[in-house]
Design an enzyme around this catalytic site. Sequence first.
Site, PDB file in Angstrom:
ATOM      1  N   HIS A   1      -8.261 -11.294  21.436  1.00 51.45           N
ATOM      2  CA  HIS A   1      -7.004 -12.222  21.542  1.00 51.45           C
ATOM      3  C   HIS A   1      -5.990 -11.761  20.513  1.00 51.45           C
ATOM      4  O   HIS A   1      -4.881 -11.725  20.671  1.00 51.45           O
ATOM      5  CB  HIS A   1      -7.282 -13.653  21.521  1.00 51.45           C
TER       6      HIS A   1
ATOM      7  N   CYS B   1       1.198 -18.834  14.144  1.00 47.15           N
ATOM      8  CA  CYS B   1       0.022 -18.531  13.277  1.00 47.15           C
ATOM      9  C   CYS B   1      -1.253 -17.950  14.163  1.00 47.15           C
ATOM     10  O   CYS B   1      -1.547 -18.647  14.915  1.00 47.15           O
ATOM     11  CB  CYS B   1      -0.354 -19.619  12.447  1.00 47.15           C
ATOM     12  N   VAL B   2      -1.535 -16.609  14.114  1.00 44.38           N
ATOM     13  CA  VAL B   2      -2.544 -15.823  14.779  1.00 44.38           C
ATOM     14  C   VAL B   2      -3.483 -15.743  13.928  1.00 44.38           C
ATOM     15  O   VAL B   2      -3.313 -14.676  12.717  1.00 44.38           O
ATOM     16  CB  VAL B   2      -2.003 -14.813  15.571  1.00 44.38           C
TER      17      VAL B   2
ATOM     18  N   THR C   1     -12.185 -12.697  18.340  1.00 40.86           N
ATOM     19  CA  THR C   1     -11.798 -12.123  19.461  1.00 40.86           C
ATOM     20  C   THR C   1     -10.575 -11.141  19.683  1.00 40.86           C
ATOM     21  O   THR C   1     -10.020 -11.256  18.658  1.00 40.86           O
ATOM     22  CB  THR C   1     -11.074 -13.383  20.444  1.00 40.86           C
TER      23      THR C   1
ATOM     24  N   ARG D   1      -0.041 -19.117   2.866  1.00 41.26           N
ATOM     25  CA  ARG D   1       1.459 -18.632   3.080  1.00 41.26           C
ATOM     26  C   ARG D   1       2.174 -19.901   3.876  1.00 41.26           C
ATOM     27  O   ARG D   1       3.226 -19.500   4.246  1.00 41.26           O
ATOM     28  CB  ARG D   1       1.089 -17.436   3.953  1.00 41.26           C
TER      29      ARG D   1
HETATM   30  C1  DLZ Z   1      -5.847 -18.171  22.838  1.00 33.14           C
HETATM   31  C2  DLZ Z   1      -5.331 -18.317  21.559  1.00 33.14           C
HETATM   32  C3  DLZ Z   1      -6.246 -17.644  20.433  1.00 33.14           C
HETATM   33  C4  DLZ Z   1      -7.486 -17.214  20.860  1.00 33.14           C
HETATM   34  N1  DLZ Z   1      -5.789 -17.721  19.284  1.00 33.14           N
HETATM   35  C5  DLZ Z   1      -4.500 -18.046  19.309  1.00 33.14           C
HETATM   36  C6  DLZ Z   1      -4.089 -18.035  17.678  1.00 33.14           C
HETATM   37  O1  DLZ Z   1      -4.646 -17.572  16.798  1.00 33.14           O
HETATM   38  N2  DLZ Z   1      -2.766 -18.303  17.465  1.00 33.14           N
HETATM   39  C7  DLZ Z   1      -1.872 -18.822  18.538  1.00 33.14           C
HETATM   40  O2  DLZ Z   1      -0.592 -19.125  18.145  1.00 33.14           O
HETATM   41  N3  DLZ Z   1      -2.258 -18.848  19.651  1.00 33.14           N
HETATM   42  C8  DLZ Z   1      -3.528 -18.404  20.040  1.00 33.14           C
HETATM   43  N4  DLZ Z   1      -4.026 -18.561  21.211  1.00 33.14           N
HETATM   44  C9  DLZ Z   1      -3.197 -18.993  22.470  1.00 33.14           C
HETATM   45  C10 DLZ Z   1      -2.145 -17.867  22.976  1.00 33.14           C
HETATM   46  O3  DLZ Z   1      -1.204 -17.960  22.221  1.00 33.14           O
HETATM   47  C11 DLZ Z   1      -1.345 -18.728  24.295  1.00 33.14           C
HETATM   48  O4  DLZ Z   1      -0.932 -19.993  24.098  1.00 33.14           O
HETATM   49  C12 DLZ Z   1      -2.752 -18.766  25.375  1.00 33.14           C
HETATM   50  O5  DLZ Z   1      -3.295 -17.490  25.634  1.00 33.14           O
HETATM   51  C13 DLZ Z   1      -1.850 -19.158  26.719  1.00 33.14           C
HETATM   52  O6  DLZ Z   1      -0.947 -18.252  27.030  1.00 33.14           O
END
Ligand code: DLZ
Length: 168
Positions: free
Chosen positions: A96, A88-89, A94, A135
């Site tokens: 990221h 889940c992102v 950011t 979801r």
């Molecule tokens: C660093 C990061 C950020 C800001 N947001 C998420 C996110 O929303 N969902 C997720 O699964 N992981 C996030 N991460 C961590 C990165 O996936 C990763 O674990 C780190 O950058 C280390 O490589």
Amino acid sequence: MATNLKNLSIGPDRIPSARKMVFGIVVADWNSDITHELMRGAHETLLKHGAQTENILVKHVPGAFELTLGAQFMAEYGDFDGIICLGCVIQGETRHFDYICQSVSHGLTELNMTYNIPIIFGVLTTNTLEQAKARAGGELGNKGEEAAIAAIQMAHLQLEMEAMEDGL
Ligand code: DLZ
């Protein structure tokens, strides 16, 4: 019921049996309230369609970015009919978001081609936590269930193609 199964091209009664199939689930622990719910949905769905508990291997990685390598480890060192990647992102503020989403979607696509087995993209990419909750067992169902069904369908398709090649 996963988003009322609205994104699946066949009805639930026509989903093939997963009785003899072996699956890996790679779950990212970032946003674990969400991803563990996706995992629960995926696991239950595999069992519901006949998979045996001992034929489902679950492994955790820190975040969505690590899903690609986690899936590669499974494909390289295991013998799976399908691998389900769950994460889940959440957009937040950011950059990221863009980097992680692009990386994992490209990474998993490449793994599908390299290993010639289904590696399923079960990653929520939402603007807000509320959208993710909806979801992951909320009012829009559980995308983990849909990921599991996609894995079963694709594993079944591969078995069909292999049987065709063998002239069965
Ligand atoms: C660093 C990061 C950020 C800001 N947001 C998420 C996110 O929303 N969902 C997720 O699964 N992981 C996030 N991460 C961590 C990165 O996936 C990763 O674990 C780190 O950058 C280390 O490589």
